[in-house]
Design an enzyme around this catalytic site. Sequence first.
Site, PDB file in Angstrom:
ATOM      1  CB  ALA A  26      -0.926  -0.001   1.221  1.00 32.22           C
ATOM      2  NE  ARG A  38      -4.377  -4.452   8.438  1.00 31.99           N
ATOM      3  CZ  ARG A  38      -4.505  -4.965   7.229  1.00 31.99           C
ATOM      4  NH1 ARG A  38      -4.058  -4.305   6.190  1.00 31.99           N
ATOM      5  NH2 ARG A  38      -5.088  -6.139   7.044  1.00 31.99           N
ATOM      6  CD  GLN A 103       1.442  -7.247   0.344  1.00 30.77           C
ATOM      7  OE1 GLN A 103       2.404  -6.493   0.452  1.00 30.77           O
ATOM      8  NE2 GLN A 103       0.867  -7.813   1.382  1.00 30.77           N
ATOM      9  CG  HIS A 121      -4.286  -9.287  -1.826  1.00 28.40           C
ATOM     10  ND1 HIS A 121      -3.528  -8.460  -1.025  1.00 28.40           N
ATOM     11  CD2 HIS A 121      -3.955 -10.560  -1.444  1.00 28.40           C
ATOM     12  CE1 HIS A 121      -2.791  -9.180  -0.202  1.00 28.40           C
ATOM     13  NE2 HIS A 121      -3.025 -10.456  -0.444  1.00 28.40           N
ATOM     14  CB  CYS A 129     -20.453 -13.940 -11.906  1.00 27.26           C
ATOM     15  SG  CYS A 129     -21.700 -15.147 -11.363  1.00 27.26           S
ATOM     16  CB  CYS A 164     -24.081 -12.439 -12.700  1.00 25.42           C
ATOM     17  SG  CYS A 164     -23.286 -13.065 -14.202  1.00 25.42           S
ATOM     18  CB  CYS A 167     -25.533 -17.011 -14.438  1.00 25.18           C
ATOM     19  SG  CYS A 167     -24.517 -16.484 -13.019  1.00 25.18           S
ATOM     20  CG  ASN A 230       7.833   0.112   4.577  1.00 22.44           C
ATOM     21  OD1 ASN A 230       6.996   0.305   3.685  1.00 22.44           O
ATOM     22  ND2 ASN A 230       7.491  -0.136   5.817  1.00 22.44           N
TER      23      ASN A 230
END
Length: 260
Positions: A26, A38, A103, A121, A129, A164, A167, A230
């Site tokens: 992030a 966070r 991520q 992620h 769907c 969806c 379907c 970092n």
Amino acid sequence: MRETTTHTPLADALAASSRAVAFSGAGISTESGIPDFRSPGGVWTRYNPGDFTFAKYVADPDVRRRAWRMRREFWASDHQPNSAHRALADLEQAGRLHGVITQNIDGLHQAAGSRRVVELHGTSREVMCVGVAPRVGTPDGCGWRGPTRWAFEALDMGVEDPPCPACGGIVKSATVSFGQNLFPGVIEEATALVEGSDLLIAVGSSLQVYPAAGLPELAASSGIPVVIVNDEPTPLDHLARAVVRGRAGSVLPPAVHAVL
């Protein structure tokens, strides 16, 4: 040697590398105006993450309605790639970076021009769907995907929980929710990228979330140098060949441009 005051160790590592891989969290996107989840002002200071598990999303239409509101908030601003994203794209274009493992779900690496991006992620730029009643954290949909704007257009027309169109199943953001399994093959693809590298640059990640944080550990245990960029200490600093304290946008571009 571990250096915490300048970007010189990163430039040196890049100069000695021809198959680098970036691992981003992030922190690389906060400079584009996207708050992390966070920190103060982050998403989870305004929403309870426990309310948005995969199981609750599937079971409760009200959770889905609130989740769509959260997504609208996420995309309320036109976030653009910053100099750190562009530096990695430049490094890839020069043939010295073999890919990015991220991520993040914002798609900013691709927007900056990176071509090989493994999204651990998922992506918030698409919806998918997940089926009518998926179980044990695994989507079981018909395979339909569409751009996130499809869902927003449905919401604008008054459809609070858009189904969806193929379907009638449940639609959610194409991201990995709490309690949801990672998408098939993503860890294997990321692992292969790491194993084929000669340098791993971890940028803006707390290195606390697994299985993602296992990838820098894999690099270190395989003898592949790891450089961590970092603002704050991470639990894996002791594994790194070099640790550079600073913001990604300040650290990456000078090091990349020095090499190119």
